[in-house]
Enzyme design. Structure first.
Site, short mmCIF file in Angstrom:
data_model
loop_
_atom_site.label_atom_id
_atom_site.label_comp_id
_atom_site.label_asym_id
_atom_site.label_seq_id
_atom_site.Cartn_x
_atom_site.Cartn_y
_atom_site.Cartn_z
N LYS A 163 6.90 -4.53 -3.92
CA LYS A 163 8.40 -4.24 -3.58
C LYS A 163 8.64 -4.20 -2.36
CE LYS A 163 12.06 -2.66 -5.00
NZ LYS A 163 13.03 -3.53 -5.84
N CYS B 46 0.92 -1.22 0.16
CA CYS B 46 -0.09 0.03 0.07
C CYS B 46 0.67 1.27 -0.03
CB CYS B 46 -0.86 0.09 1.31
SG CYS B 46 -1.98 -1.30 1.56
C1 G6P Z 1 9.85 -8.77 -1.99
C2 G6P Z 1 10.45 -8.06 -3.18
C3 G6P Z 1 11.66 -8.79 -3.51
C4 G6P Z 1 12.59 -8.54 -2.29
C5 G6P Z 1 12.00 -9.14 -1.05
C6 G6P Z 1 12.79 -8.79 0.01
O1 G6P Z 1 9.61 -10.07 -2.21
O2 G6P Z 1 9.57 -8.26 -4.41
O3 G6P Z 1 12.09 -8.10 -4.43
O4 G6P Z 1 13.83 -9.50 -2.66
O5 G6P Z 1 10.80 -8.68 -1.11
O6 G6P Z 1 12.86 -7.33 0.33
P1 G6P Z 1 13.90 -6.65 1.05
O7 G6P Z 1 13.25 -5.19 0.67
O8 G6P Z 1 13.88 -7.01 2.50
O9 G6P Z 1 15.25 -6.77 0.21
#
Ligand code: G6P
Length: 611
Positions: free
Chosen positions: A606, A2
């Site tokens: 994201k 969100c």
């Molecule tokens: C989500 C995103 C991934 C990311 C993961 C961990 O699944 O789509 O691209 O690797 O979260 O996110 P972070 O911000 O903790 O690296």
């Protein structure tokens, strides 16, 4: 995930909100909505799907309202539909709320409110907040007081905004474990869950802290605390991101732009942190915990998704260069283990966003157990950055594409810096340290050489775009890269991709090999080269197609495989920083061939702030 954008000021609010919502699109969402306050009336409009659906629905609207709130929703409680989209209102249609986070006790509250006569129109947890405020208003005419009372009843996380006909020309903002940032400008006052929604309007910002309550007016803001009415001061900061940094700069997608930003991401991660003459790295963020860190008996890396694969590689390189005991764990599983942490355990959380709920939960658990908790985070001021004892920032700039690329390469770079930092306190010699730095400093140019081969990689992608299943294999340092390469393909092209340590092929996955199941093999000239060569032969013997990422100038592989992509030579320790690049491009171009929505893949977000 969100997103929130709010504005109260001198300009019409609607265009500001729509523009802000577009800047939040990258976070991933399934519906959106706005509410505008004008002539003591609030008008709301919501739509399922992209912001363009919201805009289309608003075409007939004319509004001079100068106060409004906007939201992008990523469904958690209740399916994506107009009724569940934010803003949510009270029974009387006088109080409208947008919210990021989760109200954990919403069912009990909802039941209580229904018994008291409130009528609910959505399945969301957020709607209880609007009704709680309405209820509190019955006893406290003052809206601010009512919001405070309502939030005192809530368990969970929130970054929220309240717009009400009871409070003309103002918006109330509050946060707990979900980011909210105020933006200050001459034309009015803004609030957003993400700085990228603000930078087009102002660079003067205030990061709210947990349990802050802010009242925004056209001329400024006032911050108090949810537990104490006294005004609090929060420092205003100038953000160094500009609008350009958050736009595509001529690339078709953010992901492609970010892939091309990787040489710079590596340089930015290293900037000011290497002393070549002494063969050491200097990590200022760890200065305060340096002695404790160097005394550690166990290091555990926790993270999710792409960041988890960075952690996996981190373990290989830390174990290769130091004597520390290193473990990795997926953050979402960390808490299920009967953690018997040794004395002097250090937990390093790796997170691009700094907001991933599972990673946050893991570090809280580690803290409870007495570990020193460090963070490797890209987003300054994020929850993980604030909740860790010390840490290192990536300085990779905003990453907009949901599939992480430059943040990953930046994370790897910092894990190399960390390895050098620790290794030089153990047995690594000054000359080995200097050689380590030379290798690392040569990486950005080598990445540029690989990016210059994009057209060749696009050709390969065209030949494979019609396949539905892929195998990715690698060994040792290239094993986490095989996992990451397969994840990239899954994320953005929705194709089935399995990744294995190449040695595991013979224990099952080889049964899948047939002419319609191509394999992507990482076979750079290193200590595992002969074994990788044998794996490629085994695949060929079963009529499997092979795309090989190997070392430029390799005399054998191009003849053996179907498609060969060369990367510049490097020592095997640093090869992952190079082999990952063709895999990102391959995934990108296959997704492009298949017409996929690359920057905002379906079902993904994201920043995943739910567990
Ligand atoms: C989500 C995103 C991934 C990311 C993961 C961990 O699944 O789509 O691209 O690797 O979260 O996110 P972070 O911000 O903790 O690296």
């Amino acid at each position: 995930m969100c997103g929130i954008i709010c504005y109260v000021g001198k300009q019409p609010a609607l265009p500001v909100l729509l523009e802000g919502l577009k800047r939040l699109e990258y976070r991933g969402y399934d519906s959106s909505g706005i509410a505008l306050l004008e002539d003591e009336q609030i008008r709301r409009f919501r739509a399922v799907g992209k912001i363009r659906e919201l805009e289309t629905g608003l075409i007939e609207w004319t509004s001079d309202a100068k106060t409004g709130i906007g939201h992008t929703r990523w469904a958690t409680h209740g399916k994506p539909c107009v009724e569940n989209a934010h803003p949510h209102s009270d029974c009387a249609g006088e109080i409208f709320v947008i919210h990021n986070g989760i109200i954990e006790n919403y069912l009990a509250l909802k039941q209580e409110l229904i018994t008291a006569g409130h009528r609910f129109l959505s399945e969301t947890d957020t709607e209880v907040v609007a009704h709680l405020i309405e209820e509190a208003c019955r006893e406290h005419a003052d809206l601010e007081e009512a919001v405070t009372r309502a939030l005192a009843r809530v368990r969970g996380t929130f970054g929220l905004a309240v717009l009400s006909t009871r409070h003309a020309n103002s918006i109330i903002i509050a946060r707990r474990s979900s980011p909210m940032i105020l933006g200050i400008s001459d034309s009015g006052t803004f609030a957003a869950s993400d700085v990228s929604a603000l930078v087009a309007h102002t660079k003067q910002v205030v990061y709210l802290q947990d349990d802050d309550l802010a009242v925004l007016t056209p001329d400024g803001y006032r911050i108090t605390n949810l537990h104490a009415p006294a005004e609090v001061n929060r420092q205003e900061q100038t953000v160094d991101w500009d609008v350009d940094a958050a736009e595509k700069q001529g690339f078709e997608h953010f992901m492609l732009k970010e892939i091309h930003e990787q040489p710079e991401a590596v340089r930015n991660a290293m900037r000011g942190r290497l002393v070549p003459s002494e063969g050491i790295s200097v990590l200022g963020g760890l200065a305060g915990v340096r002695e404790q860190f160097l005394r550690m008996e166990q290091l555990i890396l926790v993270s999710c998704g792409t960041s988890f694969y960075a952690a996996m590689l981190g373990r290989y390189i830390l174990e290769f260069c130091t004597d520390f005991r290193v473990e990795v764990d997926v953050a979402s599983e960390f808490r299920y283990r009967r953690l018997n942490l040794r004395d002097n355990t250090v937990v390093l959380a790796i997170s691009q966003s700094g907001e991933t709920a599972d990673t946050l939960a893991a570090i809280r658990e580690a803290k409870r157990k007495g570990a020193l908790v460090l963070g490797l985070v890209n987003v300054v001021g994020s929850n993980i950055a604030r909740e860790t004892d010390a840490g290192i920032y990536n300085h990779a700039g905003p990453e907009i594409g949901v599939a992480s690329t430059k943040a990953f390469v930046s994370q790897l770079t910092i894990l190399y810096l960390l390895t050098l930092y620790l290794a030089r306190h153990q047995h690594m010699s000054v000359t080995d340290g200097q050689e380590f730095i030379r290798e690392l400093e040569s990486i950005p140019d080598k990445i540029e050489q690989i990016l210059a081969k994009s057209a060749q990689i696009q050709q390969v992608a065209r030949r494979y775009a019609q396949f539905r299943d892929f195998m990715y294999i690698g060994r040792k340092f290239n094993y986490p890269i095989a996992l990451e390469g397969a994840l990239k393909l899954k994320e953005i092209s929705y194709l089935h991709a399995e990744a294995y340590a190449a040695g595991e092929m013979k224990h099952g996955p080889i049964a899948l090999i047939n002419p319609d199941f191509p394999s992507v093999c990482l076979a750079t000239q290193d200590s595992t080269y002969d074994k990788m060569m044998a794996n490629i032969q085994e695949i060929k013997a079963r009529c499997g197609r092979t795309i090989v990422v190997g070392t430029e100038g390799d005399a054998q592989l191009p003849a053996l495989c179907d498609d060969f992509i060369g990367v510049p030579a490097s020592s095997e320790l640093f090869a992952p920083l190079l082999t990952v690049i063709p895999l990102q491009l391959l995934a990108y171009y296959i997704a492009l061939e298949n017409g996929c929505e690359i920057d905002q893949p379906r079902n993904l977000a994201k920043s995943v702030t739910v567990e």
